[in-house]
Write a protein that holds these residues in place. Structure first.
Motif, mmCIF file in Angstrom:
data_model
loop_
_atom_site.group_PDB
_atom_site.id
_atom_site.type_symbol
_atom_site.label_atom_id
_atom_site.label_comp_id
_atom_site.label_asym_id
_atom_site.label_seq_id
_atom_site.Cartn_x
_atom_site.Cartn_y
_atom_site.Cartn_z
ATOM 1 N N UNK A 115 1.198 -1.265 0.146
ATOM 2 C CA UNK A 115 0.011 0.109 -0.408
ATOM 3 C C UNK A 115 1.006 1.379 0.042
ATOM 4 N N UNK A 116 1.738 0.766 0.996
ATOM 5 C CA UNK A 116 2.648 2.414 1.015
ATOM 6 C C UNK A 116 3.022 2.969 -0.535
ATOM 7 N N UNK A 117 3.609 1.681 -1.003
ATOM 8 C CA UNK A 117 4.636 1.610 -2.605
ATOM 9 C C UNK A 117 3.623 2.376 -3.637
ATOM 10 N N UNK A 118 2.127 1.998 -3.799
ATOM 11 C CA UNK A 118 1.616 1.837 -4.345
ATOM 12 C C UNK A 118 0.988 3.264 -4.364
ATOM 13 N N UNK A 119 0.483 4.159 -2.902
ATOM 14 C CA UNK A 119 0.168 5.319 -2.875
ATOM 15 C C UNK A 119 1.037 6.143 -2.567
ATOM 16 N N UNK A 120 2.093 6.094 -2.822
ATOM 17 C CA UNK A 120 3.277 6.666 -2.916
ATOM 18 C C UNK A 120 3.048 7.224 -4.197
ATOM 19 N N UNK A 121 3.728 6.445 -5.066
ATOM 20 C CA UNK A 121 3.843 6.168 -6.440
ATOM 21 C C UNK A 121 2.378 7.666 -7.387
ATOM 22 N N UNK A 122 0.850 7.433 -6.804
ATOM 23 C CA UNK A 122 0.337 7.923 -7.175
ATOM 24 C C UNK A 122 0.346 9.136 -6.469
ATOM 25 N N UNK A 123 0.226 9.731 -5.860
ATOM 26 C CA UNK A 123 0.617 10.816 -5.080
ATOM 27 C C UNK A 123 1.960 11.517 -5.596
ATOM 28 N N UNK A 124 2.701 11.261 -6.239
ATOM 29 C CA UNK A 124 3.899 11.731 -6.621
ATOM 30 C C UNK A 124 3.471 11.810 -8.016
ATOM 31 N N UNK A 125 2.550 11.102 -8.721
ATOM 32 C CA UNK A 125 2.506 11.426 -10.352
ATOM 33 C C UNK A 125 1.481 12.890 -10.073
ATOM 34 N N UNK A 126 0.439 12.757 -9.319
ATOM 35 C CA UNK A 126 -0.541 13.835 -8.858
ATOM 36 C C UNK A 126 0.424 15.315 -8.501
ATOM 37 N N UNK A 127 1.394 15.496 -7.943
ATOM 38 C CA UNK A 127 1.764 16.099 -7.464
ATOM 39 C C UNK A 127 3.297 16.264 -7.803
ATOM 40 N N UNK A 128 3.493 16.507 -9.072
ATOM 41 C CA UNK A 128 4.904 16.630 -9.591
ATOM 42 C C UNK A 128 4.766 15.675 -10.558
ATOM 43 N N UNK A 129 3.640 15.369 -11.163
ATOM 44 C CA UNK A 129 3.578 14.557 -12.598
ATOM 45 C C UNK A 129 4.316 15.146 -14.216
ATOM 46 N N UNK A 130 3.706 16.235 -13.639
ATOM 47 C CA UNK A 130 2.706 17.265 -14.524
ATOM 48 C C UNK A 130 4.265 17.895 -15.769
ATOM 49 N N UNK A 131 4.972 18.102 -15.036
ATOM 50 C CA UNK A 131 6.100 18.717 -15.824
ATOM 51 C C UNK A 131 6.855 17.505 -16.656
#
Length: 501
Positions: free
Chosen positions: A355-371
């Motif tokens: 769960x830590x890995x799954x949520x972390x990937x999604x949170x990272x995408x939402x916060x820093x992915x657009x660039x």
């Protein structure tokens, strides 16, 4: 003269107000730029509390909580850097908005990681180094701590530099570097290293070639045909079937240890899924094409939904495969600290770790992915839904082909290689395709359009469709990923050894 001091005072006041306004705007900009890092730090704090609930009664609880925070930090960086390859093409082709792509990828990354992520974690947790060479559990735990820290820091730096690098190669290099620092070169599996080096070349080249193949089919059978809509009705369902069949085969192979389906059944089941999708796509494409004009813009509409679907499936597959880069080391640490001190025993993956890995990937995408989504999807070469679909389809097929060849591949290398392949092929096709020249002549009624060999070289260079600077930057980042992450992990392990062991 009496009014002059008032005018000067007013000008001075206006300047002061302008300065205050400028400072206020600058403060808002700075605060806005700190929102994402602040939320990331908050997420790491929540992960530490979450992990503490499971390990508070363990003697080495602090070590596991710290490792959980590092795994979450690694997962954030994977989401920021690696997941962009799944949706960058769809965003660049304007098939889906940035917000829609982020939410879709976040959901499917979580599903892929939690449903099918456990099967590939063993490679990172226990397959890179010869664990029987590691002397004790403490050495293994700190080795994995150093690897997590080094890989996450390198990927964070690469994201800041706008360079999409392989998180898999980063973690492999980090585990090797920390392992060598801990026990020497005896634990290195040189065969694995050789396969990784081969994959540096094979992955992007194979992704580019397969994307070029599908784009060539599109141009020859649909785009430069007199009746585009009729050609699309015939070929788009076939392409959809290839995509669905490839993804179905890939997911079956990735989850073979979980779903208990024999690997030999993967190809037949993939063919069945492809045939079913072909049957479903034919009437759907036929209905969508009703009333469409015989133009390329109409083709873009027909490819929009298949492209979004392919991006969602890519996100699922990525979550299943690359979550191991974050939770593999954490699983090894949890295993030797909480379950067994035997470093050679098979590692299990607790659900809370997944769960830590799954949520972390999604949170990272939402916060820093657009660039980086913009880099992959827009700035390397211009993508429309048809070209982007070739990129997504290439990623699926390349993973299958590489699995048959036994090559460790990177989704980053495949996707970026496919994007470059599409761009360079368009340059070649524009210069050399006689079908395109004849089509343009008939469409415009101008039969004096120059043959490819008659064009001015300066005009040809002006029509370059790929930004060469990105090719050099990304290529350099790929080459140095394993050495940099390995060296950084070795240094961090020596520091940790001096301070804590």
């Amino acid at each position: 003269m009496a009014n002059k001091p008032k005018q000067l005072t007013k000008k001075t006041l206006d300047k002061d107000l302008d300065k205050l306004t400028f400072v206020e705007d600058a403060s808002k900009f700075v605060l806005r730029s700190l929102v994402a890092p602040g939320l990331a730090v908050l997420f790491l704090g929540m992960v530490m509390l979450f992990a503490g609930v499971y390990v508070f009664d363990q003697p080495d609880a602090v070590l596991i909580i710290a490792a959980s925070a590092l795994a979450a930090y690694m997962a954030l960086n994977i989401g920021a850097n690696d997941v962009t390859n799944n949706v960058g093409a769809a965003v660049g082709a304007r098939a889906i908005s940035m917000a829609g792509a982020l939410m879709m990828a976040a959901v499917f990354e979580i599903l892929g990681a939690t449903i099918a992520g456990g099967a590939v974690t063993q490679t990172i947790a226990s397959g890179i180094v010869a664990r029987e060479v590691i002397p004790d559990a403490n050495t293994l735990a700190w080795l994995m701590m150093a690897a997590l820290t080094a890989a996450a820091l390198w990927i964070n730096l690469a994201t800041w530099l706008n360079a999409p690098v392989s998180t898999t190669h980063s973690m492999v290099g980090a585990v090797l570097g920390a392992g060598i620092a801990a026990t020497g070169f005896d634990l290195v599996n040189w065969e694995t290293i050789g396969m990784i080096v081969v994959s540096w070349i094979v992955s992007p080249v194979l992704g580019a070639l397969i994307a070029i193949f599908f784009l060539y089919i599109l141009k020859e059978t649909i785009i430069y045909r007199e009746n585009k809509i009729a050609a699309a009705n015939r070929w788009v369902p076939i392409l959809v079937a290839i995509m669905v069949g490839s993804f179905a085969t890939y997911i079956i192979l990735q989850t073979a240890n979980i779903n208990h389906i024999p690997i030999a059944w993967a190809a037949p089941l993939g063919l069945a899924a492809g045939f079913a999708s072909w049957l479903a796509a034919r009437p759907l494409i036929a209905r969508q094409s009703i009333g469409l004009e015989n133009r390329n813009d109409s083709l873009r509409k027909l490819f929009r939904l298949p492209l979004i679907f392919s991006a969602a499936l890519l996100s699922f597959a990525h979550g299943a495969n690359d979550v191991s880069n974050a939770i593999g080391p954490l699983s090894a640490i949890v295993h030797v600290v909480m379950e067994s001190r035997d470093v050679a025993e098979m590692v299990t993956v607790p659900f809370w770790v997944m769960a830590i890995g799954a949520l972390g990937i999604s949170v990272g995408l939402l916060l820093f992915g657009p660039r980086l989504i913009r880099i992959v999807g827009e700035q390397i070469t211009k993508l429309n839904p048809m070209r982007a679909y070739c990129v997504a389809l290439s990623a699926a097929v390349t993973v299958i082909v590489a699995s048959w060849l036994g090559l460790p591949v990177s989704s980053t290398h495949i996707a970026v290689g496919a994007v470059f392949g599409v761009g360079f092929f368009r340059e070649w096709y524009t210069r050399h395709s006689r079908r395109r020249i004849e089509y343009m002549r008939q469409k415009s009624g101008n039969f004096d359009i120059a043959e490819p060999e008659d064009r001015n070289p300066d005009e040809t260079r002006r029509r370059y469709l790929v930004r060469r600077s990105h090719l050099m930057t990304i290529g350099a980042a790929w080459v140095i990923t394993v050495p940099i992450s390995a060296a950084l992990a070795a240094v961090l392990y020596w520091i940790m050894f001096a301070l804590f062991i």
